[in-house]
Design a protein around this motif. Sequence first.
Motif, PDB file in Angstrom:
ATOM      1  N   TRP A 122       0.841  -1.353   0.101  1.00  0.00           N
ATOM      2  CA  TRP A 122      -0.129  -0.111  -0.166  1.00  0.00           C
ATOM      3  C   TRP A 122       0.907   1.061   0.054  1.00  0.00           C
ATOM      4  N   PHE A 123       0.348   2.288  -0.189  1.00  0.00           N
ATOM      5  CA  PHE A 123       1.258   3.633  -0.421  1.00  0.00           C
ATOM      6  C   PHE A 123       1.143   4.481   0.777  1.00  0.00           C
ATOM      7  N   PHE A 124       0.419   3.786   1.975  1.00  0.00           N
ATOM      8  CA  PHE A 124       0.434   4.575   3.260  1.00  0.00           C
ATOM      9  C   PHE A 124       2.029   4.290   3.647  1.00  0.00           C
ATOM     10  N   ALA A 125       2.356   4.971   4.735  1.00  0.00           N
ATOM     11  CA  ALA A 125       3.829   4.878   5.301  1.00  0.00           C
ATOM     12  C   ALA A 125       3.804   3.886   6.660  1.00  0.00           C
ATOM     13  N   THR A 126       3.208   2.681   6.067  1.00  0.00           N
ATOM     14  CA  THR A 126       3.191   1.724   7.058  1.00  0.00           C
ATOM     15  C   THR A 126       4.031   0.588   6.652  1.00  0.00           C
ATOM     16  N   GLU A 127       4.272  -0.453   7.679  1.00  0.00           N
ATOM     17  CA  GLU A 127       5.089  -1.502   7.290  1.00  0.00           C
ATOM     18  C   GLU A 127       3.783  -2.648   6.753  1.00  0.00           C
ATOM     19  N   VAL A 128       3.691  -2.669   5.137  1.00  0.00           N
ATOM     20  CA  VAL A 128       2.737  -3.532   4.723  1.00  0.00           C
ATOM     21  C   VAL A 128       3.496  -4.177   3.543  1.00  0.00           C
ATOM     22  N   GLY A 129       2.837  -5.329   3.314  1.00  0.00           N
ATOM     23  CA  GLY A 129       3.455  -6.158   1.981  1.00  0.00           C
ATOM     24  C   GLY A 129       2.939  -7.491   2.153  1.00  0.00           C
ATOM     25  N   ALA A 130       3.929  -8.271   2.457  1.00  0.00           N
ATOM     26  CA  ALA A 130       3.367  -9.866   2.509  1.00  0.00           C
ATOM     27  C   ALA A 130       2.458 -10.177   3.573  1.00  0.00           C
ATOM     28  N   VAL A 131       1.759 -11.403   3.327  1.00  0.00           N
ATOM     29  CA  VAL A 131       0.868 -11.824   4.237  1.00  0.00           C
ATOM     30  C   VAL A 131       1.387 -12.104   5.306  1.00  0.00           C
ATOM     31  N   GLU A 132       2.703 -12.527   5.467  1.00  0.00           N
ATOM     32  CA  GLU A 132       3.247 -12.866   6.679  1.00  0.00           C
ATOM     33  C   GLU A 132       3.087 -11.933   7.791  1.00  0.00           C
ATOM     34  N   LEU A 133       2.907 -10.593   7.431  1.00  0.00           N
ATOM     35  CA  LEU A 133       2.898  -9.552   8.188  1.00  0.00           C
ATOM     36  C   LEU A 133       1.308  -9.878   9.022  1.00  0.00           C
ATOM     37  N   ASP A 162      -9.221  -3.188  10.084  1.00  0.00           N
ATOM     38  CA  ASP A 162      -8.171  -2.439   8.785  1.00  0.00           C
ATOM     39  C   ASP A 162      -6.745  -2.635   8.817  1.00  0.00           C
ATOM     40  N   SER A 163      -6.248  -3.940   9.457  1.00  0.00           N
ATOM     41  CA  SER A 163      -4.770  -4.343   9.458  1.00  0.00           C
ATOM     42  C   SER A 163      -4.810  -4.728   7.733  1.00  0.00           C
ATOM     43  N   THR A 164      -3.328  -4.516   7.417  1.00  0.00           N
ATOM     44  CA  THR A 164      -2.159  -3.991   7.844  1.00  0.00           C
ATOM     45  C   THR A 164      -1.995  -2.540   7.943  1.00  0.00           C
ATOM     46  N   LEU A 165      -2.829  -1.828   7.452  1.00  0.00           N
ATOM     47  CA  LEU A 165      -2.860  -0.339   7.172  1.00  0.00           C
ATOM     48  C   LEU A 165      -2.868   0.247   8.625  1.00  0.00           C
ATOM     49  N   VAL A 166      -3.518  -0.358   9.423  1.00  0.00           N
ATOM     50  CA  VAL A 166      -3.841   0.144  10.774  1.00  0.00           C
ATOM     51  C   VAL A 166      -3.398  -1.132  12.095  1.00  0.00           C
ATOM     52  N   ASP A 167      -2.738  -0.678  12.923  1.00  0.00           N
ATOM     53  CA  ASP A 167      -2.378  -1.662  13.698  1.00  0.00           C
ATOM     54  C   ASP A 167      -3.676  -2.391  14.684  1.00  0.00           C
ATOM     55  N   PRO A 168      -3.941  -3.465  14.590  1.00  0.00           N
ATOM     56  CA  PRO A 168      -4.857  -3.903  15.249  1.00  0.00           C
ATOM     57  C   PRO A 168      -5.245  -3.535  16.737  1.00  0.00           C
ATOM     58  N   ALA A 169      -4.409  -2.951  17.519  1.00  0.00           N
ATOM     59  CA  ALA A 169      -4.528  -2.327  18.739  1.00  0.00           C
ATOM     60  C   ALA A 169      -5.352  -1.414  18.859  1.00  0.00           C
ATOM     61  N   ILE A 170      -5.421  -0.558  17.703  1.00  0.00           N
ATOM     62  CA  ILE A 170      -6.705   0.405  17.958  1.00  0.00           C
ATOM     63  C   ILE A 170      -7.827  -0.004  17.756  1.00  0.00           C
ATOM     64  N   ALA A 171      -8.241  -0.925  17.094  1.00  0.00           N
ATOM     65  CA  ALA A 171      -9.614  -1.581  17.021  1.00  0.00           C
ATOM     66  C   ALA A 171     -10.012  -2.069  18.348  1.00  0.00           C
ATOM     67  N   LEU A 172      -8.832  -3.002  19.120  1.00  0.00           N
ATOM     68  CA  LEU A 172      -9.029  -3.578  20.096  1.00  0.00           C
ATOM     69  C   LEU A 172      -9.188  -2.800  21.256  1.00  0.00           C
ATOM     70  N   GLY A 173      -8.412  -1.589  21.187  1.00  0.00           N
ATOM     71  CA  GLY A 173      -8.724  -0.559  22.263  1.00  0.00           C
ATOM     72  C   GLY A 173     -10.137  -0.126  22.192  1.00  0.00           C
ATOM     73  N   VAL A 174     -10.767   0.331  20.946  1.00  0.00           N
ATOM     74  CA  VAL A 174     -11.978   0.474  20.844  1.00  0.00           C
ATOM     75  C   VAL A 174     -13.138  -0.249  21.581  1.00  0.00           C
ATOM     76  N   VAL A 175     -13.070  -1.667  21.032  1.00  0.00           N
ATOM     77  CA  VAL A 175     -13.890  -2.380  21.728  1.00  0.00           C
ATOM     78  C   VAL A 175     -13.552  -2.681  23.114  1.00  0.00           C
ATOM     79  N   ALA A 176     -12.515  -2.451  23.794  1.00  0.00           N
ATOM     80  CA  ALA A 176     -12.242  -2.455  25.272  1.00  0.00           C
ATOM     81  C   ALA A 176     -12.802  -1.582  25.933  1.00  0.00           C
ATOM     82  N   ALA A 177     -12.781  -0.246  25.260  1.00  0.00           N
ATOM     83  CA  ALA A 177     -13.261   0.879  25.962  1.00  0.00           C
ATOM     84  C   ALA A 177     -14.742   0.675  26.030  1.00  0.00           C
ATOM     85  N   ALA A 178     -15.457   0.169  25.222  1.00  0.00           N
ATOM     86  CA  ALA A 178     -17.094  -0.124  25.125  1.00  0.00           C
ATOM     87  C   ALA A 178     -17.451  -0.961  26.263  1.00  0.00           C
TER      88      ALA A 178
END
Length: 245
Positions: free
Chosen positions: A12-23, A203-219
């Motif tokens: 992806w063209f975002f400035a994140t570590e993306v690429g192979a499905v191994e990530l 939205d992995s791997t564009l966004v680290d899953p920690a963000i969504a996990l934090g959202v549901v934890a806060a709920a």
Amino acid sequence: MIIDVHAHAGPWFFATEVGAVELNLALMDRYGIDRQIVSASEAVTYDMVSGNRWMAQRLAEQPRLLGYLVVNPNELAEAENELARHLPGGRFAGIKVHTTYPGHSLMSKPVRDALGLAARAKLPVLIHTWDDSVLGLVDVLEQHEELRVIAGHMGGPAWRTAVEAACRSDRLYLEPCCSITDRDRFRYALDRVPVEQMLFGTDSTLVDPAIALGVVAAAKMTESEYEHVMWRNAAKLFGIDEVAA
């Protein structure tokens, strides 16, 4: 058990570590995600056919992943060929439709036609939503009895409108992944939308899953809410074998 219904694989063209499905798999292991439904970044942003082909090859190698077959609203005739080509393999569990990259609004005719194609295929469709036009999905769902839609990002900044839309149709699902992390937005949805329509996406791997996990934890979900959101609803929607997951 956790099923992630919104993920991407490939460069992806975002400035994140993306690429192979191994990530994807490494992040799944890090956060305890058992199954993930992914679309090819190339298919979303550039070339539907080559991206879907690449995704099919990766899915054949990775049993923990299921795929979204990307449908470009600009190429619906070719998209029908894509459905015929890839769906018999059984590794694509849904259809992905974006709006920004094809250059169409959510309620444009090409996008509505793409949703009609998904309805005929009888597959759930994940669609990008980012404004109040998410409410228009209610009308589209009324026109297609077989259609089931996941409002990706829960409408983004228009999350209250997405909640209103989901309350109007029991075939419209919401998932929380978003760069907009307004306080209590997921709890707001859970208090209004039937829990059977709530899903988990990262939205992995564009966004680290920690963000969504934090959202549901806060709920601060109840045990029953957690079970429905994190895996049970997705298993039913996508026909995922709970034991295999």
